[in-house]
Design an enzyme around this catalytic site. Structure first.
Site, PDB file in Angstrom:
ATOM      1  NE  ARG A  94      47.250  29.157  43.814  1.00 51.35           N
ATOM      2  CZ  ARG A  94      48.210  29.867  43.234  1.00 51.35           C
ATOM      3  NH1 ARG A  94      48.257  29.967  41.919  1.00 51.35           N
ATOM      4  NH2 ARG A  94      49.104  30.505  43.975  1.00 51.35           N
ATOM      5  NE  ARG A 154      47.029  37.692  39.612  1.00 54.54           N
ATOM      6  CZ  ARG A 154      47.732  36.603  39.854  1.00 54.54           C
ATOM      7  NH1 ARG A 154      47.194  35.402  39.652  1.00 54.54           N
ATOM      8  NH2 ARG A 154      48.982  36.674  40.282  1.00 54.54           N
ATOM      9  CG  HIS A 157      46.327  31.961  34.932  1.00 52.88           C
ATOM     10  ND1 HIS A 157      46.184  30.794  35.642  1.00 52.88           N
ATOM     11  CD2 HIS A 157      47.658  32.241  34.961  1.00 52.88           C
ATOM     12  CE1 HIS A 157      47.370  30.393  36.081  1.00 52.88           C
ATOM     13  NE2 HIS A 157      48.277  31.230  35.682  1.00 52.88           N
ATOM     14  CG  ASP A 166      55.221  27.799  33.838  1.00 53.65           C
ATOM     15  OD1 ASP A 166      55.574  28.461  34.841  1.00 53.65           O
ATOM     16  OD2 ASP A 166      54.468  28.243  32.946  1.00 53.65           O
ATOM     17  CD  GLU A 196      47.913  29.863  32.354  1.00 54.68           C
ATOM     18  OE1 GLU A 196      48.437  30.977  32.122  1.00 54.68           O
ATOM     19  OE2 GLU A 196      48.427  29.018  33.106  1.00 54.68           O
TER      20      GLU A 196
HETATM   21  O1  TA6 Z   1      50.622  30.722  33.913  1.00 52.60           O
HETATM   22  C1  TA6 Z   1      51.603  30.010  34.614  1.00 52.60           C
HETATM   23  C2  TA6 Z   1      52.199  30.913  35.683  1.00 52.60           C
HETATM   24  O2  TA6 Z   1      52.802  32.047  35.118  1.00 52.60           O
HETATM   25  C3  TA6 Z   1      53.179  30.093  36.525  1.00 52.60           C
HETATM   26  O3  TA6 Z   1      54.509  30.426  36.224  1.00 52.60           O
HETATM   27  C4  TA6 Z   1      52.755  30.423  37.967  1.00 52.60           C
HETATM   28  O4  TA6 Z   1      53.396  31.586  38.413  1.00 52.60           O
HETATM   29  C5  TA6 Z   1      51.259  30.588  37.767  1.00 52.60           C
HETATM   30  O5  TA6 Z   1      51.168  31.381  36.586  1.00 52.60           O
HETATM   31  C6  TA6 Z   1      50.465  31.083  38.951  1.00 52.60           C
HETATM   32  O6  TA6 Z   1      50.785  32.366  39.254  1.00 52.60           O
HETATM   33  P1  TA6 Z   1      50.049  33.026  40.543  1.00 52.60           P
HETATM   34  O7  TA6 Z   1      50.615  34.410  40.595  1.00 52.60           O
HETATM   35  O8  TA6 Z   1      48.568  33.000  40.293  1.00 52.60           O
HETATM   36  O9  TA6 Z   1      50.401  32.141  41.730  1.00 52.60           O
END
Ligand code: TA6
Length: 302
Positions: free
Chosen positions: A74, A100, A169, A215, A274
């Site tokens: 995370r 990833r 991201h 978001d 991102e």
């Molecule tokens: O980029 C934003 C997003 O698509 C959110 O909707 C949320 O799902 C985030 O990515 C994190 O996703 P993850 O799969 O890393 O928990």
């Protein structure tokens, strides 16, 4: 899977590139330069942190981040590829693609004048064929110094074209999300992805602020943006190439609690900005050609 000793023998550079196992449990490379330091996990080629000299960390990693094989930590800069978000046809496939979650291979390290560089590569294989039946080579070049530069290159090594959505991201560290604004997106359309808002198309009025879950996929976003952080008294400049969209995301309180790996109040210290090819900003890669998604971060005191 990774022999740290072999990696250090083959790619280590004294005082500049050292491989080991971080406090989070992932095998990673610590990348050093006089003007900045970073750490890159080999799973997912995930930048975990970047701290320019004299600054607080710029890339945020959750204090609750713990490594487990097949799942990105995370925070940092997860590489979302070969799709962004849920798979367009099959929600059972991993969100944000598979790159990833897989082990990448180190292909090169180097000392440059203004940075220390590491390059990593991923060759999707038979395990991905059932849900991504294409031949490609994915590489990520990372340069660490006063600026952090990421260059994600997709080469189509097969005989049929494929279409990507993808993202770097990036979780940026901020002093307090309540004192942060994002400039450079005013007037652009965005898709509001917060659940329950129906992916409604809106227009950004002025700077972006965060006082709840955000978001958003900003469309027609060709240039750079800046993140002004009054808490840390700094401005982060974000630039990019190969992309016409940005995503701005903060999970806020409820979603953070559901994730369970954001740390207590982690949402107050982070903001995802991102660099993406997302929504209708897709990239079709013809056989024998390549596509590049690049982004860079720099910081200045206010
Ligand atoms: O980029 C934003 C997003 O698509 C959110 O909707 C949320 O799902 C985030 O990515 C994190 O996703 P993850 O799969 O890393 O928990």
């Amino acid at each position: 899977m990774y022999a740290v000793e072999t990696l250090n023998a083959q790619f280590g550079i004294a005082d500049h590139v050292t491989f080991g196992v971080g406090a989070h449990g992932a095998v990673s490379a610590v990348i050093q330069h006089a003007d900045g330091e970073a750490e890159v996990a080999l799973q997912g080629a995930q930048v975990l942190r970047w701290t320019p000299r004299g600054q607080a960390p710029v890339i945020w990693l959750s204090p609750a981040a713990r490594f487990s094989a097949g799942k990105s930590l995370r925070g940092g800069v997860p590489v979302c590829w070969p799709w962004f978000g849920a798979h367009p046809e099959d929600a059972s496939k991993p969100a944000h693609g598979f790159a990833r979650n897989l082990p990448w291979q180190v292909v090169a390290t180097a000392r440059l004048a203004d940075a220390t560089q590491i390059s990593l590569r991923l060759l999707p294989g038979a395990a991905q064929m059932p849900f991504w039946p294409y031949a490609a080579e994915l590489s990520l070049q990372i340069e660490v110094g006063a600026t952090l530069r990421l260059r994600l290159l997709t080469r189509n090594t097969g005989v049929q074209p494929f279409t990507l959505t993808q993202a770097l991201h990036t979780y940026l560290q901020v002093g307090d999300i309540a004192q942060v604004t994002v400039e450079g997106l005013a007037g652009l359309d965005y898709i509001d992805r917060v659940p329950g808002r129906g992916d409604v198309r809106c227009q950004q009025q002025g700077a972006v602020t965060v006082a709840g879950e955000v978001d958003r996929i900003y469309l027609g976003a060709p240039g750079s943006v800046s993140v002004t952080d009054l808490g840390l008294q700094r401005r982060i400049q974000v630039s990019k190439q190969g992309s016409q969209s940005y995503v701005v995301w903060n999970p806020w309180i409820e979603k953070s609690a559901k994730f369970g790996d954001m740390g207590s109040e982690g949402y107050r210290q982070m903001l995802c900005v991102e660099t993406t090819n997302a929504w209708d900003d897709t990239v079709t890669v013809q056989p024998g050609t390549e596509a590049v998604l690049a982004t860079a971060y720099s910081v200045a005191a206010l």
